[in-house]
Design an enzyme around this catalytic site. Structure first.
Site, PDB file in Angstrom:
ATOM      1  N   PRO A  42       0.822  -1.216   0.000  1.00  0.00           N
ATOM      2  CA  PRO A  42       0.000   0.000   0.000  1.00  0.00           C
ATOM      3  C   PRO A  42       0.855   1.266   0.000  1.00  0.00           C
ATOM      4  O   PRO A  42       0.443   2.299  -0.511  1.00  0.00           O
ATOM      5  CB  PRO A  42      -0.815  -0.107   1.300  1.00  0.00           C
ATOM      6  CG  PRO A  42      -0.170  -1.166   2.115  1.00  0.00           C
ATOM      7  CD  PRO A  42       0.627  -2.038   1.211  1.00  0.00           C
ATOM      8  N   ASP A 195      58.414 -14.137 -15.083  1.00  0.00           N
ATOM      9  CA  ASP A 195      59.743 -13.579 -15.318  1.00  0.00           C
ATOM     10  C   ASP A 195      60.634 -13.865 -14.115  1.00  0.00           C
ATOM     11  O   ASP A 195      60.186 -14.346 -13.099  1.00  0.00           O
ATOM     12  CB  ASP A 195      59.644 -12.057 -15.482  1.00  0.00           C
ATOM     13  CG  ASP A 195      59.218 -11.665 -16.878  1.00  0.00           C
ATOM     14  OD1 ASP A 195      59.447 -12.471 -17.801  1.00  0.00           O
ATOM     15  OD2 ASP A 195      58.664 -10.579 -17.035  1.00  0.00           O
ATOM     16  N   LYS A 217      65.338 -14.621 -17.672  1.00  0.00           N
ATOM     17  CA  LYS A 217      66.754 -14.939 -17.856  1.00  0.00           C
ATOM     18  C   LYS A 217      67.312 -15.496 -16.551  1.00  0.00           C
ATOM     19  O   LYS A 217      67.079 -14.974 -15.487  1.00  0.00           O
ATOM     20  CB  LYS A 217      67.511 -13.657 -18.208  1.00  0.00           C
ATOM     21  CG  LYS A 217      68.716 -13.913 -19.093  1.00  0.00           C
ATOM     22  CD  LYS A 217      69.531 -12.665 -19.299  1.00  0.00           C
ATOM     23  CE  LYS A 217      68.719 -11.482 -19.767  1.00  0.00           C
ATOM     24  NZ  LYS A 217      69.485 -10.264 -19.970  1.00  0.00           N
ATOM     25  N   GLY A 248      57.455  -8.439 -13.314  1.00  0.00           N
ATOM     26  CA  GLY A 248      57.942  -7.575 -12.237  1.00  0.00           C
ATOM     27  C   GLY A 248      57.413  -6.164 -12.429  1.00  0.00           C
ATOM     28  O   GLY A 248      57.209  -5.712 -13.555  1.00  0.00           O
ATOM     29  N   ASP A 250      55.357  -3.025 -13.045  1.00  0.00           N
ATOM     30  CA  ASP A 250      54.149  -2.802 -13.835  1.00  0.00           C
ATOM     31  C   ASP A 250      54.409  -3.305 -15.255  1.00  0.00           C
ATOM     32  O   ASP A 250      55.493  -3.087 -15.811  1.00  0.00           O
ATOM     33  CB  ASP A 250      53.815  -1.306 -13.861  1.00  0.00           C
ATOM     34  CG  ASP A 250      52.480  -1.046 -14.529  1.00  0.00           C
ATOM     35  OD1 ASP A 250      51.477  -0.905 -13.813  1.00  0.00           O
ATOM     36  OD2 ASP A 250      52.431  -1.003 -15.779  1.00  0.00           O
ATOM     37  N   MET A 328      67.515  -0.461 -15.409  1.00  0.00           N
ATOM     38  CA  MET A 328      68.460  -1.226 -16.240  1.00  0.00           C
ATOM     39  C   MET A 328      69.703  -0.374 -16.532  1.00  0.00           C
ATOM     40  O   MET A 328      70.222  -0.381 -17.646  1.00  0.00           O
ATOM     41  CB  MET A 328      67.791  -1.654 -17.566  1.00  0.00           C
ATOM     42  CG  MET A 328      66.574  -2.523 -17.345  1.00  0.00           C
ATOM     43  SD  MET A 328      65.667  -2.863 -18.863  1.00  0.00           S
ATOM     44  CE  MET A 328      64.625  -1.411 -18.984  1.00  0.00           C
TER      45      MET A 328
HETATM   46  N1  SAH Z   1      58.303  -3.524 -15.390  1.00  0.00           N
HETATM   47  C1  SAH Z   1      59.304  -3.305 -14.365  1.00  0.00           C
HETATM   48  C2  SAH Z   1      60.645  -2.896 -14.938  1.00  0.00           C
HETATM   49  C3  SAH Z   1      61.286  -3.939 -15.784  1.00  0.00           C
HETATM   50  S1  SAH Z   1      62.900  -3.486 -16.332  1.00  0.00           S
HETATM   51  C4  SAH Z   1      58.791  -2.280 -13.367  1.00  0.00           C
HETATM   52  O1  SAH Z   1      57.773  -1.607 -13.613  1.00  0.00           O
HETATM   53  O2  SAH Z   1      59.386  -2.175 -12.294  1.00  0.00           O
HETATM   54  C5  SAH Z   1      63.904  -4.240 -15.125  1.00  0.00           C
HETATM   55  C6  SAH Z   1      64.565  -3.192 -14.267  1.00  0.00           C
HETATM   56  O3  SAH Z   1      63.688  -2.812 -13.220  1.00  0.00           O
HETATM   57  C7  SAH Z   1      65.808  -3.665 -13.536  1.00  0.00           C
HETATM   58  O4  SAH Z   1      66.929  -3.620 -14.357  1.00  0.00           O
HETATM   59  C8  SAH Z   1      65.889  -2.649 -12.445  1.00  0.00           C
HETATM   60  O5  SAH Z   1      66.379  -1.422 -12.917  1.00  0.00           O
HETATM   61  C9  SAH Z   1      64.443  -2.448 -12.091  1.00  0.00           C
HETATM   62  N2  SAH Z   1      63.996  -3.285 -10.951  1.00  0.00           N
HETATM   63  C10 SAH Z   1      62.959  -4.120 -10.938  1.00  0.00           C
HETATM   64  N3  SAH Z   1      62.788  -4.657  -9.715  1.00  0.00           N
HETATM   65  C11 SAH Z   1      63.732  -4.134  -8.934  1.00  0.00           C
HETATM   66  C12 SAH Z   1      64.081  -4.272  -7.556  1.00  0.00           C
HETATM   67  N4  SAH Z   1      63.387  -5.070  -6.738  1.00  0.00           N
HETATM   68  N5  SAH Z   1      65.114  -3.555  -7.082  1.00  0.00           N
HETATM   69  C13 SAH Z   1      65.815  -2.727  -7.885  1.00  0.00           C
HETATM   70  N6  SAH Z   1      65.536  -2.564  -9.192  1.00  0.00           N
HETATM   71  C14 SAH Z   1      64.498  -3.246  -9.707  1.00  0.00           C
END
Ligand code: SAH
Length: 410
Positions: A42, A195, A217, A248, A250, A328
């Site tokens: 209602p 990776d 690697k 690793g 982003d 790197m």
């Molecule tokens: N996609 C990744 C980067 C990949 S290139 C990101 O967004 O972090 C790989 C490089 O990332 C390495 O040579 C180094 O420079 C850096 N890297 C990734 N993890 C790391 C860590 N735990 N400590 C220091 N350098 C790191």
């Protein structure tokens, strides 16, 4: 006694008796399921009225009558009046229509569960005999939290669904710096293509049957070429597998994630990307270095040390208000330093090298442009490392150095 069942109400008539708060709370569940909801009451509470208007539902503005039950697959009664609810429930019993009786302590022929969903898995909680919505909700929330965290065995056992690829950014290493969404997708995966860097520990937590393919690697082995990784992702998804590509940091920051997304899309494979904490920001942070800092650095320039030193990198290195972050970059240090000096960056410009950030072996070398080559050589700096050039890398910027936790500063 109760048997818990999944009931499909899509396109089926559900009669909701009563226009109050309980009806408003439960209505969306029936609507989500695609039921044809009719409300008989209602008067309507504001929330119920709004739902009826928004979803253009049928409202019969009067008390319920016995005949209203006719043609409904399910009736939900919540009039706020125990006698009225029991009457509706009795009518349903006679006509063999399932009925949820929301009156306090009442038991209809059907009951709502406290329900949670994660991907394609639905879990409901209820009492076997009694009624205890608070407990059911608490159990639901606890299970829901575990589902969201990927702590439950979510992997599909029955093949046949379409394959897909999720690119998950894993962050800098620790499993708890992986996003909750990424962790859940890992729990649902049939195959993980991983990776070398990133949260490798989390792989050990996965169920026994999950296949892990390491394309990173490692000493004595070479990285799988990118084209082969792309082809592998597509091939696995075409087999109907749920594939997580775990990276690793982003996936879109020097992760070649864009190429993998493009390869999947070109092959017609559904693909999604889950962001991760990039080392470009999180590794300096682990050493107490903010990549921007009010009054010190207003901008961030991120580069791949292996690439040619570009004019924009030269400008960033020379600009004291910009932080340059090099990934790197260990092998390229001499080239970077020479370029920075040529661009006019002063020898006193602070430099920090953070190795293995967010791991127990983290080490930070604090130095300056003038001394970095000698200091890096003396310390034996190695990859993976993030190099920070700029005023934010100055010792003691935020806190006295020893106060920074978790970092074996050299
Ligand atoms: N996609 C990744 C980067 C990949 S290139 C990101 O967004 O972090 C790989 C490089 O990332 C390495 O040579 C180094 O420079 C850096 N890297 C990734 N993890 C790391 C860590 N735990 N400590 C220091 N350098 C790191």
């Amino acid at each position: 006694m109760t048997i818990m069942m999944g009931i499909s109400l899509t396109g089926r008539r559900v009669l909701m008796v009563g226009g109050g708060a309980v009806t408003a709370r439960r209505l969306p569940r029936f609507l989500d399921e695609g039921a044809e909801v009719v409300v008989v009451a209602p008067a309507l509470a504001a929330a119920t009225r709004e739902l009826i208007l928004r979803h253009d539902l049928e409202w019969i503005p009067r008390e319920a009558r016995a005949d209203d039950v006719q043609g409904a697959w399910m009736v939900h009664t919540a009039t706020g009046d125990r006698r009225a609810d029991d009457e509706v429930a009795g009518e349903c019993e006679r006509r063999r229509v399932l009925c949820v009786n929301a009156s306090d302590g009442a038991h209809g022929t059907a009951r709502m569960t406290a329900q949670t969903r994660s991907g394609d898995v639905v879990v409901g909680a209820m009492s076997h005999d009694g009624v205890d919505p608070g407990r059911a909700a608490a159990v639901r929330d606890a299970v829901g939290a575990q589902l969201r965290d990927g702590r439950l065995p979510l992997r599909a056992r029955r093949a046949g669904g379409p394959g897909r690829v999720d690119l998950v950014g894993g962050g800098p290493g620790p499993a708890d710096l992986l996003t909750v969404r990424g962790r859940r997708l890992l729990a649902e995966a049939d195959v993980v293509v991983a990776d070398r860097l990133g949260p490798t520990d989390v792989l050990r937590e996965l169920e026994g049957g999950v296949e892990v393919i390491d394309v990173g690697k490692r000493p004595g082995r070479h990285t799988m070429p990118q084209e082969q990784i792309n082809a592998l992702l597509v091939a696995l998804a075409r087999e109907g597998k749920r594939v997580v590509r775990l990276k690793g940091g982003d996936a879109f920051v020097y992760g070649r994630g864009g190429e993998e997304v493009a390869a999947c899309l070109a092959a017609g494979i559904p693909v999604e990307v889950v962001p991760g904490l990039t080392s470009a920001v999180s590794v300096p942070q682990a050493a107490g270095i903010p990549v921007t800092h009010r009054g010190t650095s207003a901008g961030l320039h991120v580069v791949n040390g292996q690439a040619e030193v570009s004019p924009s990198t030269l400008a960033a290195l020379a600009d004291e208000t910009v932080t340059t972050v090099v990934l790197m970059g260990v092998a390229a240090l001499p080239r970077l330093v020479a370029a920075a000096r040529e661009a006019g960056a002063p020898d006193e410009r602070p430099v920090a090298i953070v190795e293995r950030g967010h791991t127990p072996e983290q080490r930070t070398t604090r130095t300056t442009l003038g001394r970095v080559l000698a200091d890096a050589a003396a310390a034996g700096v190695r990859n993976p490392a993030v190099i920070v050039v700029g005023e934010v890398a100055r010792v003691g910027l935020l806190l006295a150095e020893p106060a920074l936790t978790g970092d074996a500063t050299s």
